[in-house]
Each structure stands twice: as C-alpha cells, then as structure tokens.
Design an enzyme around this catalytic site. Structure first.
Site, PDB file in Angstrom:
ATOM      1  N   ASP A  67       0.818  -1.217   0.000  1.00 20.43           N
ATOM      2  CA  ASP A  67       0.000   0.000   0.000  1.00 20.43           C
ATOM      3  C   ASP A  67       0.853   1.269   0.000  1.00 20.43           C
ATOM      4  O   ASP A  67       2.072   1.219   0.168  1.00 20.43           O
ATOM      5  CB  ASP A  67      -0.952  -0.006   1.214  1.00 20.43           C
ATOM      6  N   ASP A 136      -7.309  -2.158  14.508  1.00 18.09           N
ATOM      7  CA  ASP A 136      -8.703  -2.529  14.230  1.00 18.09           C
ATOM      8  C   ASP A 136      -8.788  -3.826  13.410  1.00 18.09           C
ATOM      9  O   ASP A 136      -9.837  -4.158  12.880  1.00 18.09           O
ATOM     10  CB  ASP A 136      -9.440  -1.386  13.510  1.00 18.09           C
ATOM     11  N   HIS A 138      -7.093  -4.579  10.625  1.00 14.62           N
ATOM     12  CA  HIS A 138      -6.936  -4.490   9.169  1.00 14.62           C
ATOM     13  C   HIS A 138      -5.601  -5.042   8.693  1.00 14.62           C
ATOM     14  O   HIS A 138      -4.628  -5.058   9.445  1.00 14.62           O
ATOM     15  CB  HIS A 138      -7.156  -3.055   8.659  1.00 14.62           C
ATOM     16  N   GLU A 143      -9.633  -1.593   5.562  1.00 10.80           N
ATOM     17  CA  GLU A 143     -10.278  -1.207   6.808  1.00 10.80           C
ATOM     18  C   GLU A 143     -11.542  -2.040   7.055  1.00 10.80           C
ATOM     19  O   GLU A 143     -12.038  -2.692   6.132  1.00 10.80           O
ATOM     20  CB  GLU A 143     -10.645   0.281   6.739  1.00 10.80           C
TER      21      GLU A 143
HETATM   22  C1  GLP Z   1      -0.682   0.603   8.485  1.00  9.09           C
HETATM   23  C2  GLP Z   1      -0.253  -0.297   7.321  1.00  9.09           C
HETATM   24  C3  GLP Z   1      -0.411  -1.748   7.674  1.00  9.09           C
HETATM   25  C4  GLP Z   1       0.243  -2.037   9.003  1.00  9.09           C
HETATM   26  C5  GLP Z   1      -0.398  -1.194  10.082  1.00  9.09           C
HETATM   27  C6  GLP Z   1       0.173  -1.450  11.453  1.00  9.09           C
HETATM   28  O1  GLP Z   1      -2.049   0.733   8.579  1.00  9.09           O
HETATM   29  N1  GLP Z   1      -1.022  -0.017   6.156  1.00  9.09           N
HETATM   30  O2  GLP Z   1       0.176  -2.533   6.639  1.00  9.09           O
HETATM   31  O3  GLP Z   1       0.119  -3.402   9.305  1.00  9.09           O
HETATM   32  O4  GLP Z   1      -0.179   0.166   9.732  1.00  9.09           O
HETATM   33  O5  GLP Z   1       1.340  -0.720  11.641  1.00  9.09           O
HETATM   34  P1  GLP Z   1       2.350  -0.936  12.827  1.00  9.09           P
HETATM   35  O6  GLP Z   1       3.158  -2.133  12.447  1.00  9.09           O
HETATM   36  O7  GLP Z   1       3.179   0.314  12.845  1.00  9.09           O
HETATM   37  O8  GLP Z   1       1.561  -1.145  14.053  1.00  9.09           O
END
Ligand code: GLP
Length: 258
Positions: A67, A136, A138, A143
C-alpha cells in the site's frame, strides 16, 4: 492458521526472516509481498544482516508492496516508498526494476490499480506475503467492512488508523485520508502468508483475527481461509489468545510429529 509464539519481537522477526531466507535460497527469483509500519522493521533489519553477513541474495527477487498513502510523493519521509528504501532496499542487492510499490501520486488511480494487479499476475503471483495488522484488525489498508474479495483500489482510512498512524506525522491533520492498497482478495492469492504482530496493543486484533469469526469487520480474519497462512507473534500480542496453550503444545510436539 499456524500460530507461532515467540518470547520477544526480536525472535518473531528472526523467525520470519528465516522463512524469507529459506524461500530465496530455494527460489532466488521469488516474488515477495512486503508491508510497512513498525512491525516489520525488525524483519527488515534481520534480512539486511543476512544479506551483509551471510550473502542472502536478492538480485533476482521481485517485491510488491501492499500500500501507499495517496498524495505523498516518493520523497516524503512518511511515504511507504521512502520507508522501504530507507529500511530495506538501499541496504540489499535488489534490482530497482524489480521493486513495485503502489503510486500515491498517479493521475489515474483506476488504471494504476488495474496495472498493479496485472503486474503481480505477470510476475507469476506472490510467493510469500508479509503482513502486519492494524489495531482494528486491518491488513494493508483494508479497513473494517472492506470486501474480503477486494482487489487493489483506493480506500478511505478509518479514524482509528489515522489516529494510530498520526505518531509518524507532525499532527493528526497531516495524515492522509486516502490510501491505495492491495485488496484482501489480492492478498489471499499469495501462495504463503506471514502475519506479524508484537506488543500488547495488538493482542485484541490478533485474537479476533485468529480465533474470531471470519468477518469483513476484521479483515485479517480472512487469513483463516488461506491454506498456508502463518501468524508469528510475540508474548504481548499473543496474550489474548484463548488457545495459547494449545498453540504452544503444538510447537513443543512438532519435532515428534509423524
Ligand atoms: C498501516 C499499514 C499496515 C500495518 C499497520 C500497522 O495501517 N497499512 O500494513 O500493518 O499500519 O502498523 P504498525 O506495524 O506500525 O503497528
């Protein structure tokens, strides 16, 4: 889903890195799906170490990132392009032309999304997809309420995700509201998937994804439908799993399994 519980986030990262290395050693031109966020940072550090100290070779590998924020240029310090370059690509011998990351600045998102899907297909599909998980539940930027059959597209971020990710920006209103993301359906087509999570803050999301019902409200729960998905977590992220004893029992008994 195979659940692997490690004592620390560092051990979680090392376990995941071993899976990536095993793939690259057996298939040097593997296609690897990559994630951003703080969770995979330890994995990338370990891969860089393996490249430098053990000669882990990325020269024939191809990568597809999950993404990107809409509106951030590749040079923006919070763009996922920048993140990947700084934390992985500039330290390993991957060929530039084999790196794919969704564009946050294209003038035709629909055409770009279709092209991205087609590139994945033309490269033979993703052999191994790395995922983190949002608080959440995702995966990528799918989402709650995202279709479990969704493909690469633009998504509006949930308030909770914007708040979670605000820590990387100067203020809440600087966090982009839109992202371009692989869909849940795109992700499920990877031949193997590793979901990583560490820390107590992810415990509820992990429990819902692994032990809850399959629901578009927790898009990570779609991994329950995948035939080769692995969830590697540290103690904190495992702390709300009801069947924790069982997963550890399986791990302990693994060497003797028929
Ligand atoms: C973002 C990314 C996800 C990732 C999430 C959690 O939303 N798009 O791919 O898994 O953050 O991030 P973190 O690893 O910093 O908790």
């Amino acid at each position: 889903m195979e659940i692997i519980v490690r004592e620390t986030a560092q051990e979680m990262s090392k376990t995941a890195a071993r899976v990536v290395a095993r793939l690259l050693n057996s298939k040097p031109d593997a296609v690897i799906g990559l994630a951003t966020g703080s969770t995979p940072l330890g994995l990338y550090q370990e891969l860089v170490r393996m490249h430098k100290e053990e000669g882990l070779d990325f020269s024939q590998a191809t990568t597809f990132n999950l993404d990107e924020y809409v509106g951030l240029t590749q040079q923006h310090p919070q763009s996922y392009h920048y993140f990947m370059h700084e934390n992985l690509f500039k330290h390993i011998n991957i060929a530039k032309q084999n790196i794919y990351i969704p564009s946050g600045t294209t003038d035709n998102y629909q055409a770009f999304c279709e092209w991205y899907e087609k590139r994945i297909e033309d490269c033979g599909g993703i052999d191994l997809q790395i995922l983190g998980i949002g608080s959440d539940g995702h995966i990528a930027f799918n989402e709650p309420s995202s279709s479990l059959g969704s493909r690469t597209r633009i998504k509006t971020l949930a308030r909770q995700t914007i708040e979670d990710n605000a820590r990387f920006f100067d203020s809440l209103d600087q966090v982009p509201i839109y992202a371009i993301t692989m869909g849940v359906g795109t992700i499920l087509e990877a031949r193997k998937i590793i979901l990583l999570a560490n820390g107590q803050k992810k415990a509820a999301a992990v429990a819902a994804a692994v032990e809850g019902p399959v629901t578009s409200m927790i898009t990570a729960s779609a991994l329950q439908l995948h035939r080769d998905a692995m969830c590697i977590v540290d103690r904190g992220a495992a702390s709300e799993l009801k069947m924790l004893d069982y997963y550890q029992w399986i791990q302990a008994k693994m060497p003797d399994a028929p």
